[in-house]
Write an enzyme that holds these catalytic residues in place. Structure first.
Site, PDB file in Angstrom:
ATOM      1  N   LYS A  22      14.896  12.380   6.514  1.00  0.00           N
ATOM      2  CA  LYS A  22      15.162  10.937   6.363  1.00  0.00           C
ATOM      3  C   LYS A  22      16.488  10.571   7.018  1.00  0.00           C
ATOM      4  CE  LYS A  22      17.150   9.495   2.394  1.00  0.00           C
ATOM      5  NZ  LYS A  22      18.380   8.695   2.606  1.00  0.00           N
ATOM      6  N   ASN A  23      17.504  11.394   6.766  1.00  0.00           N
ATOM      7  CA  ASN A  23      18.846  11.040   7.242  1.00  0.00           C
ATOM      8  C   ASN A  23      19.006  11.207   8.752  1.00  0.00           C
ATOM      9  OD1 ASN A  23      19.528  10.359   4.686  1.00  0.00           O
ATOM     10  ND2 ASN A  23      20.933  12.069   4.333  1.00  0.00           N
ATOM     11  N   ARG A 100      21.893   1.384   2.224  1.00  0.00           N
ATOM     12  CA  ARG A 100      23.194   1.377   2.869  1.00  0.00           C
ATOM     13  C   ARG A 100      23.113   1.750   4.347  1.00  0.00           C
ATOM     14  NH1 ARG A 100      28.673   2.391   2.326  1.00  0.00           N
ATOM     15  NH2 ARG A 100      29.157   4.027   3.796  1.00  0.00           N
ATOM     16  N   CYS A 124      27.725   0.846  -4.642  1.00  0.00           N
ATOM     17  CA  CYS A 124      26.439   1.504  -4.848  1.00  0.00           C
ATOM     18  C   CYS A 124      26.618   2.523  -5.943  1.00  0.00           C
ATOM     19  CB  CYS A 124      25.937   2.083  -3.540  1.00  0.00           C
ATOM     20  SG  CYS A 124      25.791   3.832  -3.476  1.00  0.00           S
ATOM     21  N   ARG A 129      31.822   3.672  -1.684  1.00  0.00           N
ATOM     22  CA  ARG A 129      31.249   3.855  -0.348  1.00  0.00           C
ATOM     23  C   ARG A 129      31.585   2.719   0.629  1.00  0.00           C
ATOM     24  NH1 ARG A 129      25.340   6.556  -0.894  1.00  0.00           N
ATOM     25  NH2 ARG A 129      25.914   7.415   1.097  1.00  0.00           N
ATOM     26  N   PRO A 130      32.824   2.625   1.042  1.00  0.00           N
ATOM     27  CA  PRO A 130      33.212   1.567   1.982  1.00  0.00           C
ATOM     28  C   PRO A 130      32.678   1.826   3.400  1.00  0.00           C
ATOM     29  CG  PRO A 130      35.059   3.041   1.567  1.00  0.00           C
ATOM     30  CD  PRO A 130      33.938   3.516   0.704  1.00  0.00           C
ATOM     31  N   VAL A 131      32.868   0.833   4.282  1.00  0.00           N
ATOM     32  CA  VAL A 131      32.461   1.011   5.693  1.00  0.00           C
ATOM     33  C   VAL A 131      33.665   0.850   6.631  1.00  0.00           C
ATOM     34  CG1 VAL A 131      30.021   0.388   5.463  1.00  0.00           C
ATOM     35  CG2 VAL A 131      31.705  -1.414   5.823  1.00  0.00           C
ATOM     36  N   ASP A 132      34.859   1.014   6.070  1.00  0.00           N
ATOM     37  CA  ASP A 132      36.063   0.803   6.876  1.00  0.00           C
ATOM     38  C   ASP A 132      36.111   1.694   8.123  1.00  0.00           C
ATOM     39  OD1 ASP A 132      36.282   2.805   4.866  1.00  0.00           O
ATOM     40  OD2 ASP A 132      38.416   3.001   5.278  1.00  0.00           O
ATOM     41  N   LEU A 133      35.619   2.915   8.036  1.00  0.00           N
ATOM     42  CA  LEU A 133      35.688   3.827   9.188  1.00  0.00           C
ATOM     43  C   LEU A 133      34.788   3.337  10.329  1.00  0.00           C
ATOM     44  CD1 LEU A 133      35.558   7.230   7.254  1.00  0.00           C
ATOM     45  CD2 LEU A 133      37.575   6.035   8.103  1.00  0.00           C
ATOM     46  N   ASP A 314      24.435  16.312  -1.027  1.00  0.00           N
ATOM     47  CA  ASP A 314      23.059  15.906  -1.341  1.00  0.00           C
ATOM     48  C   ASP A 314      22.259  17.008  -2.046  1.00  0.00           C
ATOM     49  OD1 ASP A 314      23.532  13.426  -0.337  1.00  0.00           O
ATOM     50  OD2 ASP A 314      22.401  13.689   1.525  1.00  0.00           O
ATOM     51  N   ILE A 336      32.972  14.991  -2.027  1.00  0.00           N
ATOM     52  CA  ILE A 336      32.627  13.940  -1.050  1.00  0.00           C
ATOM     53  C   ILE A 336      32.580  12.556  -1.714  1.00  0.00           C
ATOM     54  CG2 ILE A 336      30.945  13.161   0.688  1.00  0.00           C
ATOM     55  CD1 ILE A 336      32.054  15.898   1.383  1.00  0.00           C
ATOM     56  N   ARG A 406      12.369   7.045  -2.202  1.00  0.00           N
ATOM     57  CA  ARG A 406      13.217   6.737  -1.047  1.00  0.00           C
ATOM     58  C   ARG A 406      13.405   7.976  -0.168  1.00  0.00           C
ATOM     59  NH1 ARG A 406      18.786   4.916  -2.408  1.00  0.00           N
ATOM     60  NH2 ARG A 406      18.805   5.125  -0.165  1.00  0.00           N
TER      61      ARG A 406
HETATM   62  C1  UD1 Z   1      25.315  10.194   4.679  1.00  0.00           C
HETATM   63  C2  UD1 Z   1      23.951  10.476   4.117  1.00  0.00           C
HETATM   64  C3  UD1 Z   1      24.050  10.784   2.616  1.00  0.00           C
HETATM   65  C4  UD1 Z   1      25.059  11.891   2.374  1.00  0.00           C
HETATM   66  C5  UD1 Z   1      26.386  11.582   3.047  1.00  0.00           C
HETATM   67  C6  UD1 Z   1      27.391  12.721   2.953  1.00  0.00           C
HETATM   68  C7  UD1 Z   1      22.513   9.157   5.526  1.00  0.00           C
HETATM   69  C8  UD1 Z   1      21.587   7.991   5.640  1.00  0.00           C
HETATM   70  N1  UD1 Z   1      23.090   9.337   4.332  1.00  0.00           N
HETATM   71  O1  UD1 Z   1      25.791   9.014   4.029  1.00  0.00           O
HETATM   72  O2  UD1 Z   1      22.764  11.165   2.143  1.00  0.00           O
HETATM   73  O3  UD1 Z   1      25.272  12.027   0.981  1.00  0.00           O
HETATM   74  O4  UD1 Z   1      26.180  11.287   4.443  1.00  0.00           O
HETATM   75  O5  UD1 Z   1      26.860  13.880   3.504  1.00  0.00           O
HETATM   76  O6  UD1 Z   1      22.676   9.925   6.456  1.00  0.00           O
HETATM   77  N2  UD1 Z   1      33.652   6.736   3.685  1.00  0.00           N
HETATM   78  C9  UD1 Z   1      34.729   5.884   3.763  1.00  0.00           C
HETATM   79  N3  UD1 Z   1      34.694   4.874   4.696  1.00  0.00           N
HETATM   80  C10 UD1 Z   1      33.632   4.710   5.538  1.00  0.00           C
HETATM   81  C11 UD1 Z   1      32.542   5.587   5.467  1.00  0.00           C
HETATM   82  C12 UD1 Z   1      32.581   6.598   4.508  1.00  0.00           C
HETATM   83  O7  UD1 Z   1      35.691   6.026   3.014  1.00  0.00           O
HETATM   84  O8  UD1 Z   1      33.665   3.787   6.367  1.00  0.00           O
HETATM   85  C13 UD1 Z   1      33.671   7.825   2.680  1.00  0.00           C
HETATM   86  C14 UD1 Z   1      32.523   7.735   1.687  1.00  0.00           C
HETATM   87  O9  UD1 Z   1      32.834   6.868   0.634  1.00  0.00           O
HETATM   88  C15 UD1 Z   1      32.393   9.173   1.255  1.00  0.00           C
HETATM   89  C16 UD1 Z   1      32.723   9.951   2.545  1.00  0.00           C
HETATM   90  O10 UD1 Z   1      33.444   9.038   3.371  1.00  0.00           O
HETATM   91  O11 UD1 Z   1      33.363   9.479   0.277  1.00  0.00           O
HETATM   92  C17 UD1 Z   1      31.527  10.466   3.303  1.00  0.00           C
HETATM   93  O12 UD1 Z   1      30.607   9.414   3.498  1.00  0.00           O
HETATM   94  P1  UD1 Z   1      29.632   9.350   4.766  1.00  0.00           P
HETATM   95  O13 UD1 Z   1      29.615  10.696   5.417  1.00  0.00           O
HETATM   96  O14 UD1 Z   1      29.992   8.183   5.586  1.00  0.00           O
HETATM   97  O15 UD1 Z   1      28.241   9.104   4.075  1.00  0.00           O
HETATM   98  P2  UD1 Z   1      27.041   8.221   4.616  1.00  0.00           P
HETATM   99  O16 UD1 Z   1      27.002   8.271   6.093  1.00  0.00           O
HETATM  100  O17 UD1 Z   1      27.042   6.906   3.941  1.00  0.00           O
END
Ligand code: UD1
Length: 429
Positions: A22-23, A100, A124, A129-133, A314, A336, A406
């Site tokens: 899925k991922n 997400r 969530c 789980r922010p998207v700042d990066l 996961d 994580i 899902r």
């Molecule tokens: C993906 C996977 C999810 C898995 C996760 C970690 C998909 C669809 N989902 O989620 O199943 O659990 O990787 O292996 O592939 N973070 C920030 N800012 C950001 C983005 C992330 O602080 O902009 C933090 C997150 O809160 C978390 C860490 O970085 O603590 C890792 O998250 P990330 O690797 O981005 O997870 P996803 O891509 O959302």
């Protein structure tokens, strides 16, 4: 709402076909936005999240065609996507709130049409789980980012420009978003401290087939030379390492023996190491992996989740279910995500002995678990309750099954075919 009902205590023996990941499928689908030609993906799992991404892409103007029989246990579907024209660059709240990973359309849309407006995913169940990066990376490539009424609005009217992006934290999604965007940016982009997950590499391999110039896939330093346009391609989605790991633990927790067809040991090294320490044999076969409990009870092993190639977050809930039945104690540390122990109270109701202190959980193995009515809270938490139910005495009833749908294709069928007493009770609503 549907329920899953399990009568535990049966040894699982047989074979389980592993579905496409899925991922990996979700970012691969988003990559279809990068070209006006057809992207053809095979081994696509039939899952609710895939349907959500398909709906999202359709409203951006992508025409989609899925072949394949959703009722069959394996084989996956073939999904053809063609984004000849982008009719909307807006990803609406209604779809993004469901998943997400919708945020993965941000980079491709900004790169292809110079504009994207994506609803913020919001909080969530497993932490903030922010998207700042993602946003900071796109800014580095020259996009202007505005936050407007709950939406992220990215503007790059003159196109994106390659840059050096250093991620302060490893993020799978941000690496994928930037990797896709960089393919159509002018000049060279370097992604440093990039995620090394196999799903990122799978996306990168598909992008290369589409004409992208990428080096360093599978490492934390990815370099992309931007090209003017990408073309159509065919790609088979990598097998799901999380599904493989989950069923490996199903073999372990029931004292059974399962061959996981298509499962890849090279994507599960850290997990296999933990399973070996716990007394579980995992061997490669010509068709996948064979997992078997060697003799006696599972031994307690400490586990810490880390970015790939470390132990995946996961699979944290699943290893906790296994350790709940171990001989001895196990310290499980989640590094994580914050707040990813929501399965603990439910496992406790089934007789597990778990104490959480901050990011760590002390699990004291018990001789037996007992069936109970439990509630799924998120995707991986819910499958950990299924694992516990398979090992428990008596009946386990799992509510809120939509979480499982899902991410696990044909879960009941796959387990039942190996001897599990598991059925789905359809709701009358
Ligand atoms: C993906 C996977 C999810 C898995 C996760 C970690 C998909 C669809 N989902 O989620 O199943 O659990 O990787 O292996 O592939 N973070 C920030 N800012 C950001 C983005 C992330 O602080 O902009 C933090 C997150 O809160 C978390 C860490 O970085 O603590 C890792 O998250 P990330 O690797 O981005 O997870 P996803 O891509 O959302």
């Amino acid at each position: 709402m549907d329920q899953i009902v399990i009568h535990g205590g049966r040894r699982l023996v047989g074979e389980i076909p592993i579905s496409g990941a899925k991922n990996a499928a979700l970012p691969l689908m988003a990559a279809s936005l990068l070209t006006g030609e057809t992207l053809r993906l095979s081994n696509v799992p039939h899952l609710a999240d895939i349907t959500t991404m398909a709906r999202l892409l359709a409203q951006h103007g992508v025409s989609l065609h899925m072949n394949g029989d959703a009722e069959k246990g394996s084989g996956g579907g073939v999904l053809e996507m063609r984004a000849e024209t982008i009719s909307s660059f807006v990803a609406p709240y209604d779809l993004v709130r469901k998943m997400r990973a919708s945020v993965l359309v941000l980079g491709p849309l900004a790169a292809r049409v110079g504009e994207a407006k994506v609803s913020l995913p919001g909080g969530c169940a497993i932490g903030t789980r922010p998207v700042d990066l993602h946003l900071h990376g796109l800014e580095m490539l020259g996009a202007e980012i505005r936050l407007e009424e709950g939406y992220v609005h990215a503007l790059a009217p003159k196109g994106l420009v390659g840059a050096k992006v250093v991620f302060p934290k490893v993020s799978v999604g941000a690496t994928e978003n930037l990797l896709m965007a960089a393919c159509l940016a002018k000049g060279e982009t370097q992604l440093l401290n990039a995620a090394r997950e196999p799903e990122v590499a799978d996306l990168g391999e598909c992008l290369v087939k589409m004409g992208a110039q990428i080096e360093g896939l599978g490492t934390d330093r990815i370099t992309v030379q931007g090209v003017d346009s990408l073309h159509g391609a065919e790609h088979s989605v990598v097998p799901d390492r999380i599904e493989t790991g989950t069923y490996a633990m199903a073999a372990a927790i029931t004292g059974g023996e399962l061959e996981l067809i298509g499962g890849r040991a090279d994507h599960l090294s850290a997990v296999i190491e933990v399973l070996h320490e716990a007394g579980i044999s995992v061997k490669e076969t010509p068709r996948g992996l064979k997992v078997k409990r060697v003799s006696g009870p599972v031994k307690g092993v400490d586990v810490m989740t880390e970015p790939y190639p470390g132990f995946p977050t996961d699979l944290q809930a699943q290893i906790m279910a296994l350790m709940s039945t171990a001989d001895g104690a196990a310290m499980i540390t989640e590094s994580i995500f914050e707040n990813r122990f929501m399965h603990v109270p439910e496992l406790t109701r089934m007789g597990a002995n778990v104490n959480v202190h901050g990011a760590s959980a002390m699990v004291r193995g018990q001789q037996r678990l007992t069936g109970a009515e439990v509630m799924a809270t998120d995707l991986r938490a819910s499958v950990s309750l299924v694992l516990a139910g398979l090992a428990a005495e008596g009946e386990t009833v799992l509510n809120r099954v939509y979480h499982l749908d899902r991410g696990y294709e044909h879960l009941e069928q796959k387990l039942a075919a190996c001897g599990a007493d598991i059925v789905r009770r359809r709701s009358q609503e």
